[in-house]
Motif scaffolding. Structure first.
Motif, PDB file in Angstrom:
ATOM      1  N   ALA A  16      26.416  40.981  30.193  1.00  0.00           N
ATOM      2  CA  ALA A  16      27.821  41.233  30.551  1.00  0.00           C
ATOM      3  C   ALA A  16      28.376  40.075  31.373  1.00  0.00           C
ATOM      4  O   ALA A  16      29.506  39.636  31.162  1.00  0.00           O
ATOM      5  CB  ALA A  16      27.934  42.541  31.323  1.00  0.00           C
ATOM      6  N   HIS A  17      27.585  39.577  32.310  1.00  0.00           N
ATOM      7  CA  HIS A  17      28.007  38.446  33.140  1.00  0.00           C
ATOM      8  C   HIS A  17      28.262  37.215  32.271  1.00  0.00           C
ATOM      9  O   HIS A  17      29.302  36.556  32.386  1.00  0.00           O
ATOM     10  CB  HIS A  17      26.940  38.155  34.201  1.00  0.00           C
ATOM     11  CG  HIS A  17      27.224  36.964  35.042  1.00  0.00           C
ATOM     12  ND1 HIS A  17      27.851  37.064  36.262  1.00  0.00           N
ATOM     13  CD2 HIS A  17      26.964  35.647  34.850  1.00  0.00           C
ATOM     14  CE1 HIS A  17      27.968  35.842  36.785  1.00  0.00           C
ATOM     15  NE2 HIS A  17      27.437  34.966  35.940  1.00  0.00           N
ATOM     16  N   GLU A  18      27.335  36.903  31.392  1.00  0.00           N
ATOM     17  CA  GLU A  18      27.476  35.731  30.531  1.00  0.00           C
ATOM     18  C   GLU A  18      28.606  35.911  29.528  1.00  0.00           C
ATOM     19  O   GLU A  18      29.295  34.948  29.182  1.00  0.00           O
ATOM     20  CB  GLU A  18      26.153  35.413  29.833  1.00  0.00           C
ATOM     21  CG  GLU A  18      25.040  35.013  30.786  1.00  0.00           C
ATOM     22  CD  GLU A  18      25.383  33.843  31.698  1.00  0.00           C
ATOM     23  OE1 GLU A  18      26.113  32.920  31.255  1.00  0.00           O
ATOM     24  OE2 GLU A  18      24.935  33.843  32.852  1.00  0.00           O
ATOM     25  N   LEU A  19      28.833  37.134  29.071  1.00  0.00           N
ATOM     26  CA  LEU A  19      29.974  37.406  28.202  1.00  0.00           C
ATOM     27  C   LEU A  19      31.276  37.084  28.943  1.00  0.00           C
ATOM     28  O   LEU A  19      32.207  36.532  28.362  1.00  0.00           O
ATOM     29  CB  LEU A  19      29.974  38.858  27.738  1.00  0.00           C
ATOM     30  CG  LEU A  19      31.106  39.258  26.804  1.00  0.00           C
ATOM     31  CD1 LEU A  19      31.044  38.470  25.504  1.00  0.00           C
ATOM     32  CD2 LEU A  19      31.047  40.756  26.525  1.00  0.00           C
ATOM     33  N   GLY A  20      31.318  37.402  30.233  1.00  0.00           N
ATOM     34  CA  GLY A  20      32.480  37.045  31.044  1.00  0.00           C
ATOM     35  C   GLY A  20      32.729  35.546  31.020  1.00  0.00           C
ATOM     36  O   GLY A  20      33.878  35.106  30.908  1.00  0.00           O
ATOM     37  N   HIS A  21      31.678  34.747  31.110  1.00  0.00           N
ATOM     38  CA  HIS A  21      31.843  33.292  31.016  1.00  0.00           C
ATOM     39  C   HIS A  21      32.395  32.899  29.642  1.00  0.00           C
ATOM     40  O   HIS A  21      33.241  32.013  29.540  1.00  0.00           O
ATOM     41  CB  HIS A  21      30.520  32.563  31.262  1.00  0.00           C
ATOM     42  CG  HIS A  21      30.089  32.550  32.688  1.00  0.00           C
ATOM     43  ND1 HIS A  21      30.902  32.124  33.723  1.00  0.00           N
ATOM     44  CD2 HIS A  21      28.912  32.908  33.261  1.00  0.00           C
ATOM     45  CE1 HIS A  21      30.246  32.215  34.864  1.00  0.00           C
ATOM     46  NE2 HIS A  21      29.033  32.691  34.609  1.00  0.00           N
ATOM     47  N   ASN A  22      31.908  33.570  28.594  1.00  0.00           N
ATOM     48  CA  ASN A  22      32.411  33.266  27.254  1.00  0.00           C
ATOM     49  C   ASN A  22      33.885  33.637  27.112  1.00  0.00           C
ATOM     50  O   ASN A  22      34.587  33.052  26.284  1.00  0.00           O
ATOM     51  CB  ASN A  22      31.569  33.965  26.185  1.00  0.00           C
ATOM     52  CG  ASN A  22      30.254  33.255  25.960  1.00  0.00           C
ATOM     53  OD1 ASN A  22      30.233  32.103  25.578  1.00  0.00           O
ATOM     54  ND2 ASN A  22      29.154  33.938  26.238  1.00  0.00           N
ATOM     55  N   TYR A  23      34.350  34.587  27.894  1.00  0.00           N
ATOM     56  CA  TYR A  23      35.779  34.933  27.922  1.00  0.00           C
ATOM     57  C   TYR A  23      36.571  33.972  28.808  1.00  0.00           C
ATOM     58  O   TYR A  23      37.774  34.097  28.930  1.00  0.00           O
ATOM     59  CB  TYR A  23      35.979  36.348  28.444  1.00  0.00           C
ATOM     60  CG  TYR A  23      35.724  37.448  27.454  1.00  0.00           C
ATOM     61  CD1 TYR A  23      36.086  37.345  26.119  1.00  0.00           C
ATOM     62  CD2 TYR A  23      35.130  38.635  27.873  1.00  0.00           C
ATOM     63  CE1 TYR A  23      35.854  38.374  25.227  1.00  0.00           C
ATOM     64  CE2 TYR A  23      34.905  39.676  26.994  1.00  0.00           C
ATOM     65  CZ  TYR A  23      35.271  39.540  25.668  1.00  0.00           C
ATOM     66  OH  TYR A  23      35.054  40.564  24.799  1.00  0.00           O
ATOM     67  N   GLY A  24      35.884  33.057  29.476  1.00  0.00           N
ATOM     68  CA  GLY A  24      36.557  32.069  30.311  1.00  0.00           C
ATOM     69  C   GLY A  24      36.603  32.418  31.788  1.00  0.00           C
ATOM     70  O   GLY A  24      37.309  31.767  32.559  1.00  0.00           O
ATOM     71  N   LEU A  25      35.863  33.439  32.203  1.00  0.00           N
ATOM     72  CA  LEU A  25      35.881  33.858  33.608  1.00  0.00           C
ATOM     73  C   LEU A  25      34.911  33.034  34.443  1.00  0.00           C
ATOM     74  O   LEU A  25      33.844  32.644  33.964  1.00  0.00           O
ATOM     75  CB  LEU A  25      35.519  35.344  33.722  1.00  0.00           C
ATOM     76  CG  LEU A  25      36.377  36.315  32.912  1.00  0.00           C
ATOM     77  CD1 LEU A  25      35.889  37.742  33.116  1.00  0.00           C
ATOM     78  CD2 LEU A  25      37.849  36.177  33.272  1.00  0.00           C
ATOM     79  N   ASN A  26      35.286  32.787  35.676  1.00  0.00           N
ATOM     80  CA  ASN A  26      34.420  32.099  36.634  1.00  0.00           C
ATOM     81  C   ASN A  26      33.643  33.127  37.446  1.00  0.00           C
ATOM     82  O   ASN A  26      33.858  34.326  37.319  1.00  0.00           O
ATOM     83  CB  ASN A  26      35.264  31.231  37.573  1.00  0.00           C
ATOM     84  CG  ASN A  26      35.960  30.115  36.843  1.00  0.00           C
ATOM     85  OD1 ASN A  26      35.376  29.471  35.989  1.00  0.00           O
ATOM     86  ND2 ASN A  26      37.216  29.896  37.169  1.00  0.00           N
ATOM     87  N   HIS A  27      32.785  32.657  38.318  1.00  0.00           N
ATOM     88  CA  HIS A  27      32.095  33.558  39.223  1.00  0.00           C
ATOM     89  C   HIS A  27      33.092  34.178  40.193  1.00  0.00           C
ATOM     90  O   HIS A  27      34.095  33.559  40.545  1.00  0.00           O
ATOM     91  CB  HIS A  27      31.007  32.818  40.011  1.00  0.00           C
ATOM     92  CG  HIS A  27      29.882  32.382  39.143  1.00  0.00           C
ATOM     93  ND1 HIS A  27      29.241  31.183  39.308  1.00  0.00           N
ATOM     94  CD2 HIS A  27      29.290  32.980  38.087  1.00  0.00           C
ATOM     95  CE1 HIS A  27      28.299  31.068  38.390  1.00  0.00           C
ATOM     96  NE2 HIS A  27      28.304  32.136  37.635  1.00  0.00           N
ATOM     97  N   ALA A  28      32.828  35.393  40.599  1.00  0.00           N
ATOM     98  CA  ALA A  28      33.674  36.079  41.568  1.00  0.00           C
ATOM     99  C   ALA A  28      33.099  35.789  42.957  1.00  0.00           C
ATOM    100  O   ALA A  28      32.065  36.315  43.341  1.00  0.00           O
ATOM    101  CB  ALA A  28      33.707  37.584  41.292  1.00  0.00           C
ATOM    102  N   ASN A  29      33.771  34.933  43.680  1.00  0.00           N
ATOM    103  CA  ASN A  29      33.287  34.479  44.980  1.00  0.00           C
ATOM    104  C   ASN A  29      33.782  35.360  46.118  1.00  0.00           C
ATOM    105  O   ASN A  29      34.591  36.253  45.921  1.00  0.00           O
ATOM    106  CB  ASN A  29      33.720  33.036  45.226  1.00  0.00           C
ATOM    107  CG  ASN A  29      33.068  32.062  44.262  1.00  0.00           C
ATOM    108  OD1 ASN A  29      32.356  32.452  43.348  1.00  0.00           O
ATOM    109  ND2 ASN A  29      33.311  30.795  44.450  1.00  0.00           N
TER     110      ASN A  29
END
Length: 105
Positions: A16-29
């Motif tokens: 799910a985390h890596e899918l977020g990257h594939n959607y263009g999302l960055n880490h939630a800091n």
């Protein structure tokens, strides 16, 4: 799409985390001010948001945050409010599909 299973990261949360990257999302800091203030000088802690799959939420055990859901068009802009005056405002949970009204500020 990056192969995450081949790298040994085959948990649903990491997927799910890596899918977020594939959607263009960055880490939630997380913005750490050392407990001094919610604003002002501090430092960004990568993966620091413990409530977001893109942060340190045991990846996949939480939703994407409201901002990211809005960027992905999963949360309509009509559910996001920008206020310019002090006041008391009610927002509903952004992870409740039955919620109505504002779900993010």
């Amino acid at each position: 799409m990056e192969s995450i299973i081949a790298d040994g990261f085959d948990s649903p949360g990491v997927c799910a985390h890596e899918l977020g990257h594939n959607y263009g999302l960055n880490h939630a800091n997380f913005w750490d001010t050392g407990g001094e203030s919610i604003l002002g000088a501090g430092s960004s802690v990568e993966y620091g948001d413990g409530f977001d799959t893109m942060g340190n939420a045991g990846a996949g055990k939480r939703h994407f945050n409201a901002r990211y859901k809005n960027l992905l068009n999963w949360l309509p802009s009509s559910g996001v409010a920008v206020f310019t005056t002090n006041g008391t405002y009610r927002i509903a949970a952004h992870d409740d599909p039955a919620a109505t009204g504002f779900r993010a500020l």
